[in-house]
Design an enzyme around this catalytic site. Sequence first.
Site, mmCIF file in Angstrom:
data_model
loop_
_atom_site.group_PDB
_atom_site.id
_atom_site.type_symbol
_atom_site.label_atom_id
_atom_site.label_comp_id
_atom_site.label_asym_id
_atom_site.label_seq_id
_atom_site.Cartn_x
_atom_site.Cartn_y
_atom_site.Cartn_z
ATOM 1 N N HIS A 103 175.086 22.668 82.808
ATOM 2 C CA HIS A 103 175.860 23.169 81.673
ATOM 3 C C HIS A 103 175.991 22.150 80.548
ATOM 4 O O HIS A 103 176.346 22.506 79.434
ATOM 5 C CB HIS A 103 177.242 23.670 82.127
ATOM 6 N N ASP A 133 174.309 24.026 89.289
ATOM 7 C CA ASP A 133 174.721 23.298 88.082
ATOM 8 C C ASP A 133 174.096 21.907 88.028
ATOM 9 O O ASP A 133 174.754 20.920 87.698
ATOM 10 C CB ASP A 133 176.248 23.199 87.996
ATOM 11 N N SER A 209 181.514 15.303 82.684
ATOM 12 C CA SER A 209 180.604 16.236 83.334
ATOM 13 C C SER A 209 179.226 15.624 83.508
ATOM 14 O O SER A 209 178.610 15.151 82.554
ATOM 15 C CB SER A 209 180.494 17.501 82.491
#
Length: 468
Positions: A103, A133, A209
Amino acid sequence: MTAIRRFSFACVLFLFAAAASAATVNLPDFSPLVRDAAPAVVNIEATQNPSAMSRGGYDDEEMPEFFRRFFGPGMPTPPSRGGTSLGSGFIISADGYVLTNHHVVDGADDITVRLNDRRELSAELIGSDPQSDIALLKVKASGLPVLKTGRSQALQPGQWVIAIGSPFGFDHSVTAGIVSATGRSNPYAPDQQYVPFIQSDVAINRGNSGGPLLNTSGEVVGINSQIFSNSGGWMGVSFAIPIDVAMNAVQQIKDTGTVSRGQLGVQVQDIDQATASALDLELPRGALVVQVEPGSAADKAGIEVQDVIVGFDGQEVVRWSELPPLVGAVAPGSRVEVEVIRAGRERTLTAVLDAVGGDAVASASRRAGGASQSNPLGVVVQDLSAQERAQLGIEGDEGVVVVRVEPRVAQRTDIRRGDIVTRVGRETIRSKADFEAAVGDADGDEPVMLLLQRGGRSQFVTVTPAGH
């Protein structure tokens, strides 16, 4: 007496100070670990041009308030400058392979990797896997510092872990905490049911992230991915993708360019105490089968609706959420043994797994409900016309619709008006008369299991008759 009191108070202060000093001495010093690991942690900037941003995605108001990814579609940026997503990553090989989240780079036209020594390198996206992911990047460089990978399966709740990343663009920020739980499912990301998340209380925010979660040996055990929050910021609950899952995806991307997973072809749900009683189970355990896809591996193996899966490929299944990662970790075409409990008897079935397409391996249905007139269950149903079946997308002649739920039932279950009841126990329901007959045949002292459909999903709900 005064002297004695003073002496006692002095002793207490001494003991308190000694205990505090000992506790301070025993706290870990992460500085050597961070010094060694930081050079292999990178900052990632992924940019979309204005035309690419029009392809789709969420605006911030559409994103779930309680569960947000750090970066990806929806980050507010001036349209004239395109979209820029800032995240983290880490180097896994000296020749330039970098690991981050899907993402972080999803939809990017240009990806820049900033190294610890302040070099900025253009990165190529080798491949990514939305379901885990994971994204694998490659930069043109050699002799790069590399992070060692550990074994996420060895993690235990209570162990120290450290995160290094770029929250809000502050490069190489370090935070520490403990593992809160392992094998955690994420009910708010059904497309990631293959991932048994690591939950920790390590502080991570937007920009962390894709960064590494490290154990005290300096080994990567997870990739920081998501937070659970009702404010959009860290609230003490953080999730990381286990490195074992990530590296499996990486190897497949390198070998074939894609990631494949086994598929059993069932929908399952968890089992609570009432459901366990209805199934004659001693304890709530296993994954309750609520739907079997026709022609699937499960169908061919003889798995049936209302079976309880308690073992898969030699691994015990205690909660429904443990099943999807076990199934997804096995290669398509593999022959596996599935242990089920059916009507109180344990049996072992053999399944040959299919390959996952666009759908999930085994998905949990949301809670649902159903029933009829003034009956002990407290649920009223009515027949469905052919037109109503067509509007609801119901194939065949099964099912009745819930039109009323008594307050006592609504408080104990999530049965709602509009739910479709297709089974009572093992009896198939095609009409209101079928429903009333099945309910009338039920033992008044025992909970009754209803198989419901809501929004195209199926789930069993257990209802206790009135007075019990």
